[in-house]
Design an enzyme around this catalytic site. Structure first.
Site, PDB file in Angstrom:
ATOM      1  N   GLU A 338       0.685  -1.351   0.012  1.00 46.44           N
ATOM      2  CA  GLU A 338      -0.013   0.185   0.011  1.00 46.44           C
ATOM      3  C   GLU A 338       0.893   1.083   0.059  1.00 46.44           C
ATOM      4  O   GLU A 338       1.592   1.226   0.810  1.00 46.44           O
ATOM      5  CB  GLU A 338      -0.957   0.192   1.156  1.00 46.44           C
ATOM      6  CG  GLU A 338      -1.935  -1.053   1.293  1.00 46.44           C
ATOM      7  CD  GLU A 338      -3.076  -0.813   2.307  1.00 46.44           C
ATOM      8  OE1 GLU A 338      -4.099  -1.533   2.221  1.00 46.44           O
ATOM      9  OE2 GLU A 338      -2.731  -0.078   3.211  1.00 46.44           O
ATOM     10  N   CYS A 339       0.830   1.925  -1.089  1.00 45.37           N
ATOM     11  CA  CYS A 339       1.455   3.421  -1.127  1.00 45.37           C
ATOM     12  C   CYS A 339       2.961   3.378  -1.014  1.00 45.37           C
ATOM     13  O   CYS A 339       3.579   3.046  -1.994  1.00 45.37           O
ATOM     14  CB  CYS A 339       0.835   4.257  -0.078  1.00 45.37           C
ATOM     15  SG  CYS A 339       1.160   6.163  -0.531  1.00 45.37           S
ATOM     16  N   ALA A 340       3.587   3.356  -0.038  1.00 41.26           N
ATOM     17  CA  ALA A 340       5.026   3.344   0.023  1.00 41.26           C
ATOM     18  C   ALA A 340       5.361   1.906  -0.333  1.00 41.26           C
ATOM     19  O   ALA A 340       6.439   1.702  -0.905  1.00 41.26           O
ATOM     20  CB  ALA A 340       5.470   3.320   1.539  1.00 41.26           C
TER      21      ALA A 340
END
Length: 841
Positions: A338-340
Site C-alpha cells: 500500500e502506497c509506500a
C-alpha cells in the site's frame, strides 16, 4: 453495558493544537498512574504513533468511512480494553468530514456515534473575547455534540486570558486549562504532515515534556470529570477472530508474514496484524533500511505506508534485501503493498533503484493526492473479486508511470490504478482491514498455501571480512611494499599524502585527494565546499591572530558542549579529525582494533604507526556497502567506522552503529561529513552511551582546509584517555576561533543551507551518472563514489578534470573514482567529459 470514561479533543480548525493537547493529556494521565487508551479520528497514521508513545499501548483509529459506522464503537471498546480512560483526538475542524456528506466521518460524527463529550481546543494567540463566540457557535451547531469544556492553547494568564474566560463563562463553557506558548513542543512537518514518531530520536523526551506541561497547566481532575460523564456503551468489543468468521487451528503451522517496519515504513493499522494473527499467521517485522534478508521462512509479505522517498538512497543501498524481496515476489509469495509499499516494489523512485518487482517507475510530483474514495475491484486477484467495493484513503505526493498494470488493482473515480495478480496486490489505496476483514482472510489463506522463502543471511554472505595481521613493519594484504616504519612526522592522510600523480601509490593509506589536483585542472577530487567562507567566519579567523597569548581552547570547548547538549568532560577539541584518530590509536593498548573499509584511511594508518595490528572488515559493493554489525569480530575492543562513509557516501542507520556497542569495546564513528547531510538524521553526537566516541570536522563544510579544526564528542572516560596523550596547545587559536564561531545558531542555520545546496548539486550529478548508465553508490555526502571503469580517471585528467582515485581505499579497485559534489555548471562539464569517454567504457 460497558463503562468507559472518555472524551474527544477537537478544535475549530487544523493547527489549533489538538495533537499537542491530546498527546500531552494522554502522557499526563498515564504519569498519574492511570491506564490510558489513545485513539484518532480519521485515517491518520502519524498521530497514533505519538499516542502509542504517550500511553504505552497501540494507537487506534476511529473512522466511519474506512470501517463502517457499525464498527466504530466496537473498535473503540477493543482498543480501550482494560483502560481507565480513553482520549480520542479529532481530525481537522470539529465538523469537517468527507466533502458532500454533511460531516460524515468528522470528529463530531465520531463523538456522536460514541456518545463522547468534547473538549474544544482554541488557539487564542490572536484572539480575545471572540474566542467565546467561536466556542459558542461550535457548541450550538449540532445538538448531538456536547462540549464539556474548553482548553485555551498558546495562552498565558493575564488580562486577555481573563477576558476570554469571562466570555466563555457567559455562554456556559468552563475553561479547563490554559497551555502557554512553547515552540519547543511543536512537532516538525514534512510534505505529508507531521514527522512520524519513529523518525524522531527526541520523541520520548518530547512526549514527557508535553505531559509535564499539560499536568502543570490543565485541570486534570476537571478533564476526568468530563470523561466520566460519558454514558455507558451497549456494544460488544471488536474481535478479530469473530470478524474473520473462521478461526485458526491451534495445531496448525503458523506461516510467517513479513511486515515492513522501521523508519521508512511506519504506516499500518494495528488491527491488520491482529487479523493476520487471528487467521493463524506468524507476523514478523523487518526493517527495509537495515535487515539484509526477509525473515526466515517468509510465506507472505505486507508492505504498508510510510516515507520511502525520504530514505530512497538508504533503501537502494540495502541491495541484498532488495534482491531477496524481488526473488520472493517472482517466486509467487503473496505480497500486499500500500502506497509506500508500491513505491518500494517499483523499478525506481525518483531515479533511485528499488526492488523492480512491478513494471513501474515512481517519482515525486508537485500535486498532492488526497482523497477518501470508494474503490472497485477490477478483477479477481490475491485480495479481491471482480466488482467488489472497498472504502479507503489516498495521501501521497508521488505518481507512478504507468499508473496501473495490465491488471489494475482498483478503479477509483472510474480510473484504473495499481497492479494486481494472483499473488501481488499493490496500489496507492490504504484500506483498513478491520472494515473489510475478508481481505485479511483471503491473504492469510494464500499465505498458508505458499512455499516459504527467506533465510537468515550469514555475515560471510553479506560482508567480506579480511583480517590483516600487520604491524608497523609488516606487509599489508594486497600491497607489494611495506609501510614506512614511522618517522615521527604526521600520519595524516590529509597532510602526509604520497605525492604521486597517475602512477602507483607508494603508501595508499596516506594518499590524499589534494595530490590529484594541479594547475588548470577542474577540481572534483577534494571534498571542500566550493563557495567562499561566510564573512562572520573570516572575521573570527582574522581576529584570532590579534592576541599574542598562547591558544585557549576552553571557550570553544564550552560552546561545542552546549551546541551538542553535552558536558564539558564529553567534548575534546582537536587539531582536525586527523589528530583525533592519532589520539585514539595512542590512548590504549588495543588487543584487536577493527577498521571498517572502505573508508577514510587515516584511522588505519594511525593505528599501524602506533604499532597495532589492524583487522579489516570490508563492505561489499554488491551489498551497497552497508554494514552488518555481526560482521565485526566479537572480540574487537576498538571499532572505527565512518558515517556517512568516505568514499562511499553511505549513511549507516544510527541503530546499526548502536548495535556495535558492547562492554569493553570503544566504537569510534567518524562523522566528518555528517554536516553535509540535511538534518543530520543519523548523528550520534547526542547519544549518551558508554564506549562511544564521535569525531567531527569543520574542514570541508566550512571551506577551511588550512585550519585543522575538529573535535570529539562522547564517553567522558574515553575523552579523558584521549586528553591524557594529547600534546599541549595542539589546537591553534585560529582553530579554536573557528570552533567557537561554528557552534552558534547562525552557523547552524547556514550549515543547513549549505547541506541543502549540496543535496541539490548531488542530485544533479547522480542524475547525470544515471543517464549515462554509470554505476554509482547513492550518496548522502558531498561526494559520490562512481564506477566508470579503469582508465577513465586518467582520460578525464587529460581533458583537464581531476577526480579522486579510489583504489587507495581498501576494498576498491582502479575502476572506481570518487567525485566531489560541485554546482551544476562545472558538474555539466564533468558529465560532458564522461560522455566523451563513453566509448571506452
Amino acid at each position: 453495558m460497558v463503562t468507559l470514561p472518555r472524551l474527544v479533543v477537537a478544535a475549530p480548525s487544523t493547527g489549533s493544537g489538538k495533537t499537542t493537547i491530546a498527546t500531552g493529556l494522554m502522557a499526563a494521565l498515564r504519569a498519574s498512574g492511570m491506564t490510558v487508551s489513545g485513539h484518532k479520528v480519521g485515517p491518520d497514521y502519524i498521530d497514533p504513533g505519538y499516542h502509542a508513545l504517550a500511553t504505552g499501548r497501540p494507537g487506534r483509529n476511529l473512522d466511519p468511512h474506512l470501517v463502517g459506522v457499525e464498527r466504530v464503537v466496537p473498535l473503540l471498546l477493543h482498543g480501550a480494553a482494560g483502560a481507565d480512560v480513553a482520549v480520542v483526538e479529532g481530525v481537522m475542524g470539529l465538523y469537517d468530514g468527507r466533502l458532500g456528506t454533511d460531516g460524515f466521518a468528522s470528529t463530531s460524527h465520531v463523538a456522536a456515534l460514541t456518545s463522547s463529550p468534547v473538549v474544544l481546543v482554541l488557539d487564542v494567540a490572536r484572539l480575545s473575547r471572540s474566542a467565546a463566540a467561536i466556542a459558542a457557535g461550535m457548541a450550538a451547531f449540532d445538538p448531538s455534540v456536547r462540549i464539556g469544556g474548553v482548553v485555551l492553547n498558546r495562552c498565558s494568564p493575564g488580562r486577555n486570558a481573563d477576558e476570554i474566560r469571562r466570555g466563555l463563562e457567559q455562554v456556559g463553557l468552563p475553561v479547563l486549562g490554559m497551555l502557554p506558548r512553547d515552540e519547543s513542543l511543536a512537532s516538525p512537518s514534512r510534505h505529508l504532515g507531521l514527522v512520524p514518531v519513529a523518525e524522531r530520536d527526541e520523541s520520548v523526551a518530547l512526549i514527557e515534556r508535553l505531559g509535564e506541561q499539560v499536568a502543570a497547566h490543565l485541570d486534570l481532575a476537571a478533564l476526568l470529570d468530563v470523561a466520566r460523564a460519558a454514558p455507558d456503551l451497549g456494544d460488544v468489543a471488536w474481535d478479530p477472530t469473530r470478524e474473520l468468521e473462521t478461526g485458526s487451528s491451534p495445531d496448525r503451522e503458523r506461516p510467517v508474514v513479513a511486515v515492513a517496519g522501521g523508519r521508512a515504513f511506519t504506516f499500518r493499522y494495528p488491527e491488520t496484524e491482529e487479523l493476520l494473527e487471528a487467521a493463524g499467521c506468524d507476523v514478523r517485522s523487518f526493517d527495509p533500511l537495515t535487515d539484509p534478508a526477509l525473515p526466515e521462512g517468509t510465506r507472505g509479505i505486507y508492505l504498508g505506508g510510510g516515507f520511502p522517498e525520504m530514505y530512497a538512497a538508504e533503501l537502494a543501498a540495502n541491495t541484498s534485501l532488495l534482491r531477496d524481496l524481488r526473488a520472493a515476489v517472482e517466486a509467487g509469495i503473496p505480497t500486499v503493498a500500500e502506497c509506500a509499499g508500491l513505491l518500494y516494489l517499483a523499478e525506481s523512485l525518483d531515479g533511485v533503484p528499488m526492488a523492480g518487482a512491478i513494471p513501474a517507475r515512481a517519482a515525486m510530483s508537485e500535486r498532492l493526492t488526497l482523497r477518501y474514495p470508494v474503490a472497485t475491484a477490477v478483477s479477481d486477484s490475491l485480495l479481491t473479486r471482480a466488482g467488489e467495493q472497498v472504502t479507503g484513503h489516498e495521501f501521497h505526493r508521488t505518481t507512478t508511470s504507468p499508473p496501473a498494470g495490465t491488471q489494475a488493482a482498483w478503479t477509483v473515480d472510474e480510473m484504473p490504478t495499481g497492479f494486481s495478480s494472483d499473488t501481488v496486490h499493490a496500489s496507492y489505496l490504504h484500506v483498513h482491514w478491520a472494515g473489510h476483514p475478508h481481505l485479511a482472510r483471503r491473504f492469510a489463506e494464500s499465505v498458508g498455501r505458499a512455499a516459504p522463502v527467506g533465510r537468515a543471511a550469514s555475515a560471510s554472505e553479506r560482508v567480506e571480512t579480511n583480517t590483516v595481521e600487520s604491524s608497523a613493519t609488516a606487509n599489508r594484504v594486497g600491497l607489494d611494499t611495506p609501510p614506512p616504519s614511522g618517522s615521527g612526522g604526521s600520519t595524516s592522510g590529509e597532510s602526509g599524502s604520497t605525492r604521486g600523480k597517475d602512477g602507483t601509490v607508494g603508501d595508499p593509506l596516506r594518499h590524499h585527494g589534494d595530490v590529484e589536483v594541479g594547475d588548470g585542472l577542474l577540481d572534483f577530487a577534494v571534498n571542500v565546499y566550493p563557495d567562499p567562507r561566510p564573512e562572520w567566519l573570516d572575521e573570527a579567523l582574522r581576529d584570532s591572530l590579534a592576541p599574542t597569548a598562547y591558544p585557549d581552547e576552553e571557550p570553544a570547548r564550552a560552546a561545542l558542549a552546549k551546541h551538542h547538549g553535552r558536558e564539558r568532560s564529553e567534548v575534546l577539541p582537536t587539531a582536525g579529525a586527523a589528530e583525533a584518530f592519532t589520539l585514539v590509536a595512542r590512548a590504549r593498548t588495543w588487543r584487536k582494533p577493527v577498521v571498517v573499509h572502505p573508508q577514510f584511511t587515516e584511522p588505519h594508518a594511525a593505528l599501524e604507526q602506533a604499532g597495532h595490528a589492524v583487522t579489516e572488515v570490508r563492505l561489499r559493493a554488491e551489498d551497497g556497502f552497508t554494514l552488518d554489525p555481526a560482521a565485526v569480530p566479537a572480540d574487537a575492543d576498538l571499532v572505527v567506522v565512518g558515517n556517512p562513509t568516505n568514499p562511499t557516501g553511505v549513511l549507516h542507520p544510527a541503530a546499526t552503529l548502536r548495535a556495535l556497542l558492547r562492554p569493553g569495546r570503544l566504537v569510534v564513528v567518524d562523522e566528518a561529513f555528517m554536516d553535509a547531510v540535511p538534518g543530520e538524521p543519523e548523528t550520534l553526537t547526542g547519544e549518551h552511551a558508554e564506549g562511544l566516541l564521535v569525531i567531527r570536522s569543520l574542514t570541508k563544510h566550512w571551506s577551511i582546509p588550512g585550519v585543522r579544526a575538529g573535535y570529539v564528542v562522547g564517553d567522558a572516560t574515553a575523552i579523558s584517555d584521549l586528553e591524557a596523550v594529547r600534546t599541549p596547545w595542539s589546537v591553534s587559536a585560529t582553530a579554536a576561533a573557528a570552533m567557537l564561531a561554528c557552534a552558534t545558531e547562525r552557523a547552524s542555520a547556514e550549515a543547513r543551507e549549505r547541506a541543502e545546496r549540496i543535496a541539490v548539486w548531488r542530485d544533479h550529478l547522480e542524475a547525470g551518472l544515471r543517464e549515462q548508465q554509470i554505476e554509482y553508490v547513492p550518496s548522502t555526502a558531498s561526494f559520490v563514489l562512481a564506477r566508470p571503469g579503469a582508465g577513465v580517471r586518467e582520460t578525464l585528467r587529460e581533458q583537464g578534470i581531476a577526480v579522486r582515485r579510489a583504489d587507495t581505499f581498501p576494498g576498491l579497485g582502479p575502476d572506481w573514482v570518487r567525485i566531489a559534489v560541485r554546482p551544476e555548471d562545472p558538474t555539466d562539464q564533468l558529465l560532458a567529459a564522461l560522455r566523451r569517454t563513453g566509448g571506452d567504457r
